[in-house]
Design a protein around this motif. Structure first.
Motif, mmCIF file in Angstrom:
data_model
loop_
_atom_site.group_PDB
_atom_site.id
_atom_site.type_symbol
_atom_site.label_atom_id
_atom_site.label_comp_id
_atom_site.label_asym_id
_atom_site.label_seq_id
_atom_site.Cartn_x
_atom_site.Cartn_y
_atom_site.Cartn_z
ATOM 1 N N GLY A 29 -8.579 19.179 -20.435
ATOM 2 C CA GLY A 29 -8.037 19.300 -21.780
ATOM 3 C C GLY A 29 -6.536 19.300 -21.904
ATOM 4 N N ALA A 30 -5.799 19.288 -20.789
ATOM 5 C CA ALA A 30 -4.340 19.268 -20.873
ATOM 6 C C ALA A 30 -3.845 17.953 -21.465
ATOM 7 C CB ALA A 30 -3.727 19.490 -19.488
ATOM 8 N N HIS A 31 -2.690 18.011 -22.094
ATOM 9 C CA HIS A 31 -2.038 16.814 -22.631
ATOM 10 C C HIS A 31 -1.138 16.267 -21.537
ATOM 11 C CE1 HIS A 31 -0.194 14.192 -25.678
ATOM 12 N NE2 HIS A 31 0.960 14.497 -25.117
ATOM 13 N N VAL A 32 -1.515 15.140 -20.942
ATOM 14 C CA VAL A 32 -0.815 14.607 -19.775
ATOM 15 C C VAL A 32 -0.062 13.331 -20.148
ATOM 16 C CG1 VAL A 32 -1.020 13.813 -17.388
ATOM 17 C CG2 VAL A 32 -2.599 15.554 -18.258
ATOM 18 N N VAL A 33 1.245 13.339 -19.915
ATOM 19 C CA VAL A 33 2.078 12.157 -20.127
ATOM 20 C C VAL A 33 2.456 11.597 -18.766
ATOM 21 C CG1 VAL A 33 4.299 11.302 -20.957
ATOM 22 C CG2 VAL A 33 2.989 12.938 -22.333
ATOM 23 N N LYS A 34 2.060 10.365 -18.504
ATOM 24 C CA LYS A 34 2.379 9.691 -17.246
ATOM 25 C C LYS A 34 3.623 8.844 -17.451
ATOM 26 C CE LYS A 34 0.467 6.604 -13.706
ATOM 27 N NZ LYS A 34 0.443 7.574 -12.593
ATOM 28 N N VAL A 35 4.670 9.147 -16.674
ATOM 29 C CA VAL A 35 5.923 8.397 -16.757
ATOM 30 C C VAL A 35 5.877 7.280 -15.718
ATOM 31 C CG1 VAL A 35 8.430 8.492 -16.552
ATOM 32 C CG2 VAL A 35 7.170 10.433 -17.557
ATOM 33 N N GLU A 36 6.018 6.028 -16.184
ATOM 34 C CA GLU A 36 5.959 4.867 -15.303
ATOM 35 C C GLU A 36 7.273 4.095 -15.365
ATOM 36 O OE1 GLU A 36 2.219 2.611 -15.223
ATOM 37 O OE2 GLU A 36 1.592 3.758 -16.999
ATOM 38 N N PRO A 37 7.596 3.347 -14.310
ATOM 39 C CA PRO A 37 8.748 2.447 -14.394
ATOM 40 C C PRO A 37 8.474 1.343 -15.406
ATOM 41 C CG PRO A 37 7.506 2.062 -12.381
ATOM 42 C CD PRO A 37 6.917 3.288 -13.007
ATOM 43 N N LEU A 38 9.498 0.589 -15.761
ATOM 44 C CA LEU A 38 9.344 -0.408 -16.829
ATOM 45 C C LEU A 38 8.253 -1.423 -16.533
ATOM 46 C CD1 LEU A 38 13.039 -1.066 -17.899
ATOM 47 C CD2 LEU A 38 11.338 0.443 -18.945
ATOM 48 N N GLY A 39 8.051 -1.778 -15.296
ATOM 49 C CA GLY A 39 7.002 -2.737 -14.972
ATOM 50 C C GLY A 39 5.634 -2.101 -14.803
ATOM 51 N N GLY A 40 5.561 -0.800 -14.957
ATOM 52 C CA GLY A 40 4.305 -0.087 -14.773
ATOM 53 C C GLY A 40 4.140 0.399 -13.341
ATOM 54 N N ASP A 41 3.306 1.380 -13.159
ATOM 55 C CA ASP A 41 2.978 1.922 -11.840
ATOM 56 C C ASP A 41 2.437 0.789 -10.961
ATOM 57 O OD1 ASP A 41 1.857 3.231 -9.643
ATOM 58 O OD2 ASP A 41 0.836 4.755 -10.834
ATOM 59 N N LYS A 42 3.037 0.596 -9.789
ATOM 60 C CA LYS A 42 2.599 -0.483 -8.900
ATOM 61 C C LYS A 42 1.147 -0.311 -8.457
ATOM 62 C CE LYS A 42 7.184 -1.639 -7.103
ATOM 63 N NZ LYS A 42 8.061 -1.714 -5.907
ATOM 64 N N THR A 43 0.636 0.919 -8.551
ATOM 65 C CA THR A 43 -0.768 1.154 -8.194
ATOM 66 C C THR A 43 -1.700 0.321 -9.058
ATOM 67 O OG1 THR A 43 -0.145 3.432 -7.644
ATOM 68 C CG2 THR A 43 -2.495 2.965 -7.816
ATOM 69 N N ARG A 44 -1.275 0.002 -10.284
ATOM 70 C CA ARG A 44 -2.097 -0.821 -11.181
ATOM 71 C C ARG A 44 -2.429 -2.176 -10.545
ATOM 72 N NH1 ARG A 44 -1.967 0.421 -16.760
ATOM 73 N NH2 ARG A 44 -0.590 2.131 -17.359
ATOM 74 N N ARG A 45 -1.555 -2.656 -9.670
ATOM 75 C CA ARG A 45 -1.694 -4.021 -9.170
ATOM 76 C C ARG A 45 -2.221 -4.091 -7.738
ATOM 77 N NH1 ARG A 45 2.868 -3.604 -12.278
ATOM 78 N NH2 ARG A 45 4.288 -3.235 -10.529
ATOM 79 N N LEU A 46 -2.644 -2.979 -7.200
ATOM 80 C CA LEU A 46 -3.191 -2.987 -5.846
ATOM 81 C C LEU A 46 -4.492 -3.785 -5.793
ATOM 82 C CD1 LEU A 46 -2.664 0.693 -4.645
ATOM 83 C CD2 LEU A 46 -1.394 -1.341 -3.925
ATOM 84 N N GLN A 47 -4.725 -4.417 -4.661
ATOM 85 C CA GLN A 47 -5.954 -5.172 -4.453
ATOM 86 C C GLN A 47 -6.773 -4.506 -3.340
ATOM 87 O OE1 GLN A 47 -6.757 -7.885 -6.491
ATOM 88 N NE2 GLN A 47 -4.950 -7.092 -7.558
ATOM 89 N N GLY A 48 -7.867 -5.134 -2.966
ATOM 90 C CA GLY A 48 -8.689 -4.610 -1.875
ATOM 91 C C GLY A 48 -9.161 -3.202 -2.143
ATOM 92 N N SER A 49 -9.052 -2.328 -1.134
ATOM 93 C CA SER A 49 -9.572 -0.960 -1.260
ATOM 94 C C SER A 49 -8.791 -0.134 -2.271
ATOM 95 C CB SER A 49 -9.539 -0.264 0.103
ATOM 96 O OG SER A 49 -8.207 -0.175 0.586
ATOM 97 N N GLY A 50 -7.605 -0.621 -2.694
ATOM 98 C CA GLY A 50 -6.829 0.116 -3.690
ATOM 99 C C GLY A 50 -7.074 -0.325 -5.115
ATOM 100 N N ALA A 51 -7.973 -1.298 -5.316
ATOM 101 C CA ALA A 51 -8.160 -1.881 -6.646
ATOM 102 C C ALA A 51 -8.722 -0.891 -7.657
ATOM 103 C CB ALA A 51 -9.063 -3.111 -6.550
ATOM 104 N N GLY A 52 -9.369 0.170 -7.189
ATOM 105 C CA GLY A 52 -9.947 1.138 -8.120
ATOM 106 C C GLY A 52 -9.119 2.383 -8.334
ATOM 107 N N TYR A 53 -7.983 2.500 -7.636
ATOM 108 C CA TYR A 53 -7.197 3.736 -7.709
ATOM 109 C C TYR A 53 -6.769 4.072 -9.132
ATOM 110 C CZ TYR A 53 -6.480 3.736 -2.570
ATOM 111 O OH TYR A 53 -6.650 3.771 -1.211
ATOM 112 N N PHE A 54 -6.120 3.115 -9.799
ATOM 113 C CA PHE A 54 -5.539 3.448 -11.098
ATOM 114 C C PHE A 54 -6.625 3.801 -12.112
ATOM 115 C CE2 PHE A 54 -3.516 3.083 -15.169
ATOM 116 C CZ PHE A 54 -2.262 3.632 -14.945
ATOM 117 N N SER A 55 -7.683 3.011 -12.147
ATOM 118 C CA SER A 55 -8.736 3.252 -13.134
ATOM 119 C C SER A 55 -9.418 4.603 -12.930
ATOM 120 C CB SER A 55 -9.779 2.137 -13.068
ATOM 121 O OG SER A 55 -9.195 0.891 -13.390
#
Length: 389
Positions: A29-55
């Protein structure tokens, strides 16, 4: 399940450990604000075994994109810190000092903030070393205990990242409770990969102390019970455990091993373990004539511990998981959705309910800045300047 509905969290993290801390707080229930760099968290673009991390680890969060090297970006970040209860980061030691976001600076901005750092190591000779989940598993003895002798093997999940994140949540909640009860200010909470593994393998360290014998890796361990293994059937595999005298009696009756019940040399567990090499081949021969469905049906009727050997994707069809264990989540950077696991707790019979799928890059920047008191004109200028995204 809004236990933390009045708690505001600012998270500047990536990969798994830091985000897992934030997602647990968000699910509570906490209000969480995620601060990302302008291009977004690089984790969003991971492939292979890291493809599910961000989601998996970024639902129930809002996203704001800031250039923290710019004075205006730092000003906005200071404002976020001023209005938050918790600050989460998982960068290597000293990395956030570049942005004036180390603990000393942040605690001056907001003396009541709980500053949580997810690190490779806690204080000590290794404090400045870079670590990853797998590094910690290898160093901390978990990989040695998981793989067969001579072949260290990491666990089949980011188990140390997630465990370290959970310990971070425990520290945060304890500090929030102390702040609430005593009125005292904030605290700097650190959790780590290496010390999390050390805690996980503590049972093996204790075993060594108690027995005087170093524990073997799990695939080579001496089982504490005669039947505690994976068995082949005609169409798959099933893990079966018989761990008490009562279960032994039930097992023998349900599977037709009544002669074992009358054997005076199989009365105690230690006697059965001593004859494990004799018992197991007979059991294996019986089980391999059955299908998985036949064996699990009989084990269910006998109320004995068992488990089919599932793959992660098989769980989506599991009736227990389907009953109340999954969220429908929209994946932020793909045109699709997924069923993903809920937080594994239940309060008064209720599981946490997701309120927001993982955000798109900078999806909430405008709303967050407006809530901080900045005008639409300011926001428009900063977007043109490339300070916010």
């Amino acid at each position: 399940m809004n236990f933390l509905e009045n708690i505001r969290v600012v998270e500047i993290s990536h990969m798994v450990m830091g985000p897992s801390t934030g997602v647990i707080l968000g699910d509570l229930g906490a209000h969480v604000v995620k601060v990302e760099p302008l291009g977004g968290d690089k984790t969003r673009r991971l492939q292979g075994s890291g493809a599910g991390y961000f989601s998996m680890f970024n639902r129930n969060k809002q996203s704001i994109c800031l250039d923290l090297l710019h004075a205006t970006g730092q000003m906005i970040m200071r404002r976020l810190v001023e209005t938050s209860d918790v600050f989460i980061e998982n960068f290597r030691p000293g990395a956030l000092d570049t942005y004036r976001l180390g603990y000393d600076e942040v605690s001056q901005i907001n003396p009541n903030i709980i500053y949580q750092s997810s690190k490779g190591f806690l204080s000590g000779p290794y404090a400045q070393r870079t670590a990853l989940d797998e590094v910690a598993q290898m160093m901390g003895g978990l990989a040695y205990m998981t793989g067969p002798a001579g072949r260290p093997l990491r666990a089949g999940s980011s188990v140390v990242d997630i465990t370290g994140g959970m310990f971070g949540v425990i520290g945060i909640l304890a500090a929030l409770l102390k702040r609430e009860q005593s009125g005292q200010g904030g605290a700097h909470i650190s959790s780590s990969l290496f010390e999390s593994v050390l805690f996980l393998v503590g049972q093996h360290i204790a075993q060594h102390a108690a027995t005087g014998t170093a524990p073997d890796p799990m695939p080579a361990r001496v089982s504490a019970w005669a039947i505690y293994d994976v068995f082949n059937t005609r169409d798959g595999q099933v893990f079966v455990a018989v761990v008490s005298d009562r279960q032994w009696s039930v097992f023998c009756e349900f599977f037709g091993f009544t002669d074992w019940l009358s054997d005076p040399n199989l009365v105690s567990n230690s006697e059965r373990v001593a004859r494990r090499d004799e018992i197991l081949p007979i059991v294996r021969s019986r089980f391999c004539q059955m299908t998985v469905a036949e064996l699990t049906s009989r084990l269910t009727a006998a109320d004995l511990p068992f488990a089919p050997i599932n793959r992660p994707q098989d769980l989506l069809e599991d009736p227990h998981v389907q009953a109340n264990g999954l969220f429908d989540i929209k994946l932020p950077d793909q045109n699709c959705s997924a069923q993903l696991p809920k937080l594994p707790i239940e309060v008064n019979g209720q599981r946490p309910k997701v309120a927001q799928s993982p955000p798109r890059v900078g999806e909430n920047t405008g709303a967050i800045l407006s809530a901080l008191g900045y005008s639409n004109n300011d926001i428009s200028i900063w977007r043109k300047q490339g300070v916010v995204g």
